[in-house]
Design a protein around this motif. Structure first.
Motif, PDB file in Angstrom:
ATOM      1  N   LEU A 171       7.458  16.843   3.481  1.00 31.62           N
ATOM      2  CA  LEU A 171       6.855  16.291   4.688  1.00 31.62           C
ATOM      3  C   LEU A 171       7.848  16.294   5.845  1.00 31.62           C
ATOM      4  N   VAL A 172       9.074  15.893   5.576  1.00 27.75           N
ATOM      5  CA  VAL A 172      10.095  15.835   6.623  1.00 27.75           C
ATOM      6  C   VAL A 172      10.397  17.229   7.156  1.00 27.75           C
ATOM      7  N   GLN A 173      10.557  18.203   6.256  1.00 27.21           N
ATOM      8  CA  GLN A 173      10.963  19.544   6.669  1.00 27.21           C
ATOM      9  C   GLN A 173       9.842  20.316   7.351  1.00 27.21           C
ATOM     10  N   THR A 174       8.591  19.976   7.069  1.00 29.19           N
ATOM     11  CA  THR A 174       7.468  20.666   7.713  1.00 29.19           C
ATOM     12  C   THR A 174       7.019  19.984   8.989  1.00 29.19           C
ATOM     13  N   GLY A 175       7.727  18.932   9.415  1.00 28.61           N
ATOM     14  CA  GLY A 175       7.409  18.264  10.657  1.00 28.61           C
ATOM     15  C   GLY A 175       6.162  17.415  10.604  1.00 28.61           C
ATOM     16  N   ALA A 176       5.889  16.808   9.452  1.00 29.98           N
ATOM     17  CA  ALA A 176       4.707  15.952   9.330  1.00 29.98           C
ATOM     18  C   ALA A 176       4.827  14.739  10.245  1.00 29.98           C
ATOM     19  N   ALA A 177       3.688  14.160  10.554  1.00 32.77           N
ATOM     20  CA  ALA A 177       3.669  12.987  11.427  1.00 32.77           C
ATOM     21  C   ALA A 177       4.414  11.833  10.768  1.00 32.77           C
ATOM     22  N   PRO A 178       5.148  11.040  11.558  1.00 33.46           N
ATOM     23  CA  PRO A 178       5.880   9.898  10.983  1.00 33.46           C
ATOM     24  C   PRO A 178       4.992   8.967  10.176  1.00 33.46           C
ATOM     25  N   ALA A 179       3.740   8.796  10.606  1.00 34.99           N
ATOM     26  CA  ALA A 179       2.844   7.900   9.867  1.00 34.99           C
ATOM     27  C   ALA A 179       2.586   8.424   8.453  1.00 34.99           C
ATOM     28  N   GLU A 180       2.490   9.753   8.321  1.00 29.48           N
ATOM     29  CA  GLU A 180       2.265  10.339   6.996  1.00 29.48           C
ATOM     30  C   GLU A 180       3.502  10.168   6.121  1.00 29.48           C
ATOM     31  N   ILE A 181       4.680  10.358   6.720  1.00 35.70           N
ATOM     32  CA  ILE A 181       5.922  10.160   5.965  1.00 35.70           C
ATOM     33  C   ILE A 181       6.075   8.697   5.565  1.00 35.70           C
ATOM     34  N   ALA A 182       5.749   7.801   6.485  1.00 38.05           N
ATOM     35  CA  ALA A 182       5.864   6.365   6.195  1.00 38.05           C
ATOM     36  C   ALA A 182       4.949   5.975   5.048  1.00 38.05           C
ATOM     37  N   ALA A 183       3.752   6.564   4.991  1.00 35.06           N
ATOM     38  CA  ALA A 183       2.828   6.256   3.901  1.00 35.06           C
ATOM     39  C   ALA A 183       3.404   6.689   2.561  1.00 35.06           C
ATOM     40  N   ARG A 184       4.059   7.847   2.541  1.00 32.25           N
ATOM     41  CA  ARG A 184       4.668   8.322   1.291  1.00 32.25           C
ATOM     42  C   ARG A 184       5.848   7.441   0.914  1.00 32.25           C
ATOM     43  N   LEU A 185       6.608   6.962   1.891  1.00 29.99           N
ATOM     44  CA  LEU A 185       7.727   6.073   1.599  1.00 29.99           C
ATOM     45  C   LEU A 185       7.238   4.743   1.018  1.00 29.99           C
ATOM     46  N   ARG A 186       6.084   4.294   1.481  1.00 28.56           N
ATOM     47  CA  ARG A 186       5.542   3.049   0.936  1.00 28.56           C
ATOM     48  C   ARG A 186       5.178   3.199  -0.540  1.00 28.56           C
ATOM     49  N   VAL A 187       4.821   4.417  -0.934  1.00 33.71           N
ATOM     50  CA  VAL A 187       4.556   4.682  -2.353  1.00 33.71           C
ATOM     51  C   VAL A 187       5.863   4.754  -3.132  1.00 33.71           C
ATOM     52  N   ALA A 188       6.884   5.351  -2.520  1.00 30.48           N
ATOM     53  CA  ALA A 188       8.152   5.550  -3.222  1.00 30.48           C
ATOM     54  C   ALA A 188       8.938   4.254  -3.389  1.00 30.48           C
ATOM     55  N   ALA A 189       8.905   3.390  -2.387  1.00 31.44           N
ATOM     56  CA  ALA A 189       9.758   2.200  -2.400  1.00 31.44           C
ATOM     57  C   ALA A 189       9.559   1.316  -3.622  1.00 31.44           C
ATOM     58  N   PRO A 190       8.312   0.969  -4.018  1.00 31.24           N
ATOM     59  CA  PRO A 190       8.170   0.103  -5.202  1.00 31.24           C
ATOM     60  C   PRO A 190       8.682   0.744  -6.484  1.00 31.24           C
ATOM     61  N   VAL A 191       8.654   2.088  -6.546  1.00 30.19           N
ATOM     62  CA  VAL A 191       9.155   2.774  -7.740  1.00 30.19           C
ATOM     63  C   VAL A 191      10.675   2.695  -7.795  1.00 30.19           C
ATOM     64  N   LEU A 192      11.315   2.843  -6.629  1.00 32.63           N
ATOM     65  CA  LEU A 192      12.774   2.885  -6.579  1.00 32.63           C
ATOM     66  C   LEU A 192      13.404   1.495  -6.442  1.00 32.63           C
ATOM     67  N   LEU A 193      12.662   0.567  -5.850  1.00 30.76           N
ATOM     68  CA  LEU A 193      13.153  -0.806  -5.711  1.00 30.76           C
ATOM     69  C   LEU A 193      12.078  -1.761  -6.226  1.00 30.76           C
ATOM     70  N   PRO A 194      11.862  -1.778  -7.531  1.00 34.54           N
ATOM     71  CA  PRO A 194      10.774  -2.593  -8.067  1.00 34.54           C
ATOM     72  C   PRO A 194      10.930  -4.069  -7.717  1.00 34.54           C
ATOM     73  N   GLY A 195       9.802  -4.652  -7.314  1.00 31.03           N
ATOM     74  CA  GLY A 195       9.789  -6.076  -7.008  1.00 31.03           C
ATOM     75  C   GLY A 195      10.166  -6.425  -5.585  1.00 31.03           C
ATOM     76  N   LEU A 196      10.648  -5.430  -4.816  1.00 35.81           N
ATOM     77  CA  LEU A 196      11.093  -5.724  -3.449  1.00 35.81           C
ATOM     78  C   LEU A 196      10.155  -5.171  -2.399  1.00 35.81           C
ATOM     79  N   GLY A 197       9.050  -4.560  -2.814  1.00 35.83           N
ATOM     80  CA  GLY A 197       8.100  -4.023  -1.845  1.00 35.83           C
ATOM     81  C   GLY A 197       8.654  -2.806  -1.139  1.00 35.83           C
ATOM     82  N   ALA A 198       8.754  -2.867   0.191  1.00 32.45           N
ATOM     83  CA  ALA A 198       9.236  -1.730   0.965  1.00 32.45           C
ATOM     84  C   ALA A 198      10.741  -1.821   1.170  1.00 32.45           C
TER      85      ALA A 198
END
Length: 569
Positions: free
Chosen positions: A305-332
């Motif tokens: 997404l970052v390298q193809t110039g996706a909209a920040p909102a789309e990248i932010a949505a993917r980060l919201r999915v990634a954050a709980p996996v990488l930082l469980p219990g801390l949300g975003a």
């Protein structure tokens, strides 16, 4: 053990498809692979287990079977979980080469068959040591909750009086004796890993003997089963996955078993048992790699997404999915950091992205952390020769003293430089770049470019293993990653395209002249000397540059514009 003995064990779920006349063959080991050419990992007499991921069409079966037969394997067992029934073309190829073929029911894990064969073979060869292998089997069947490598090493200590440690290729302690057992200092771990990497890189057969102080250690490689940790996401990745695993990848990614003993004095039976133990530990390693699949996929999706110039909102949505996996219990995660690593072979060898990915996952782990999976907060993707880590940073309190948090370039390679330098010596280089922390999806693109710039700074330094952080970038370089691509292209085209066109038509070398003139701070004498030109010739070229671009190279503003254009081109 004989092949026919495998059919007598219902729990293995094996069904004979061909080769009934060859069932008296002796099985000396077992190997799991989905490589198209696993010959380098075969020594003869193995039962080969495969999930058939190497097979694209019917034409692939004949060369695969031929490779196994030439390596002297005892039989082939194909899993039904991937394709359902075992393909007819594979059965025909096995029959042609008189290679016994088994089907493995989809409900049976390859690990179950591996553990059974290791137990039986080691029991037959070691006799009185069969109880140890049986206990290993029970431990492995119980899964990760059974203790993993720790239980294996405890059994080696209690039943064989052997003190042993499992180390990563960077010298990090994966597992060791009980907390009350002997401690292997970090510097000793790094030294053993360095000796192991150097020995494997030069082609010496294990176990490798190392003397440190008053102790002698024997080092056994722990090789994974050859399964790809994740499905290829592009046609290029799929093609790379089909190629045989390069030996340099195994040098830099496999764990090792360090035993405090001189294996040169051991009987073959004990050596066979230790080889069986490394296979059992490799099962745990494969489980660890499988557990990383989700994190790698998340990193790959964000990177694309970052390298193809996706909209920040789309990248932010993917980060919201990634954050709980990488930082469980801390949300975003409030902050993100990017680390870029690149492995380059001296001989221009194959794409080393997977090697860089594996190394970066290990390097980013706290060197004092132990256990097989302390890296559950690290997501690393790879493309070509480059690996890119997306590191989430937890919130920092308002009372924070202002010192930098997160990944620090200066400390990144302190614990791993020695072993990795040994593993890369004479073969290649590892360079890393670290970005500053960013607060939002909008900053990730700039952070990626910043980390790449820092890595280029590291690449300009001597040594096999180098790193650089964002603090080391000059102020103008620090700003460049945040300039949009379309602005960069327009800016550089307006200034440099007229010069490039002129050079193309007249072979005038205006671009090299401009670079040298700026590098010499506008000094006519020094620049003419560097280019081996008469000063009048240099003045003519600079005049032509000014005429074509309508700029004045005696003005600081125009010099700066040219300098930035050259950096961004």
């Amino acid at each position: 053990m004989r092949l026919r003995a495998l059919l007598d064990t219902d729990a293995l779920g094996l069904r004979l498809l061909g080769g009934e006349d060859e069932l008296d063959r002796t099985v000396r080991g077992v190997m799991t692979t989905d490589l198209r050419d696993p010959s380098r990992y075969l020594s003869g007499g193995e039962l080969v287990l495969t999930g058939l991921a190497w097979r694209r069409d019917a034409a692939d079966s004949e060369p695969f079977v031929r490779i196994l037969v030439q390596a002297g394997v005892a039989a082939l067992a194909a899993g039904e979980a991937e394709l359902g029934d075992v393909p007819e073309d594979l059965a025909v190829a096995c029959a042609r080469h008189r290679l016994p073929l088994f089907a493995v029911h989809e409900s049976v894990a390859f690990a179950t068959i591996t553990e059974h064969v290791v137990r039986q073979v080691s029991g037959e060869r070691a006799g009185d040591l069969a109880a140890v292998v049986d206990r290993h089997r029970r431990m492995m069947i119980s899964g990760p909750a059974g203790g993993g490598p720790d239980v294996v090493l405890d059994l080696l200590g209690s039943d064989l009086d052997l003190r042993a440690w499992v180390l990563s290729p960077t010298g990090r302690l994966i597992s060791g004796p009980k907390p009350t057992g002997p401690v292997l200092p970090p510097e000793a771990c790094a030294k053993l890993a360095a000796e192991h990497l150097a020995a494997v890189r030069t082609g010496r057969r294990g176990p490798h003997r190392v003397i440190m102080g008053q102790a002698t250690y024997s080092l056994f490689p722990i090789r994974s089963g050859g399964r790809a940790p994740q499905a290829p996401r592009t046609a290029q990745a799929a093609q790379a996955a089909e190629a045989p695993r390069d030996v340099r990848e195994s040098v830099l990614s496999d764990w090792l078993l360090a035993v405090e003993a001189d294996a040169g004095d051991w009987a073959d039976e004990r050596l066979d048992l230790l080889q069986g133990v490394t296979q059992l530990i490799a099962v745990e390693r494969d489980r660890r790699d499988a557990a990383r699949t989700v994190r790698r996929r998340l990193a790959q999706e964000v990177l694309e997404l970052v390298q193809t110039g996706a909209a920040p909102a789309e990248i932010a949505a993917r980060l919201r999915v990634a954050a709980p996996v990488l930082l469980p219990g801390l949300g975003a995660a409030p902050h993100w950091q990017v680390v870029v690593a690149r492995v380059e072979w001296d001989d221009g060898g194959p794409a080393a992205g997977p090697v860089a990915q594996s190394l970066l996952e290990e390097i980013l782990v706290d060197p004092l952390a132990t256990g097989p999976e302390p890296s559950d907060r690290i997501a690393v993707a790879h493309t070509g020769d480059e690996a890119i880590a997306l590191v989430p940073l937890p919130a920092v309190s308002s009372e924070h003293d202002g010192s930098e948090t997160g990944v620090l370039a200066d400390a990144l390679l302190t614990a791993v430089r020695e072993p990795l330098s040994s593993g890369l010596d004479g073969d290649g280089r590892l360079t890393l770049g670290v970005s500053a922390a960013v607060h939002s999806a909008e900053g990730l693109r700039g952070a990626l470019e910043e980390a790449r710039h820092a890595r280029r700074v590291a690449a300009a330094r001597p040594g096999r293993v180098c790193t650089a952080g964002h603090q080391e970038l000059a102020s103008h370089v620090l700003l460049l990653p945040f300039v949009p691509d379309d602005v960069r292209k327009a800016f550089t085209a307006r200034l440099l395209d007229p010069l490039r066109d002129y050079d193309r038509r007249h072979r005038a070398e205006l671009i090299p002249t401009l670079e040298a003139f700026l590098d010499c701070d506008g000094s006519w004498t020094r620049c003419a000397s560097r280019l081996h030109l008469h000063v009048n010739t240099l003045r003519y070229r600079v005049g032509r540059i000014e005429q074509l671009t309508s700029r004045d190279l005696s003005r600081l503003e125009d010099k700066l514009d040219f300098f930035l254009a050259l950096r961004m081109s």
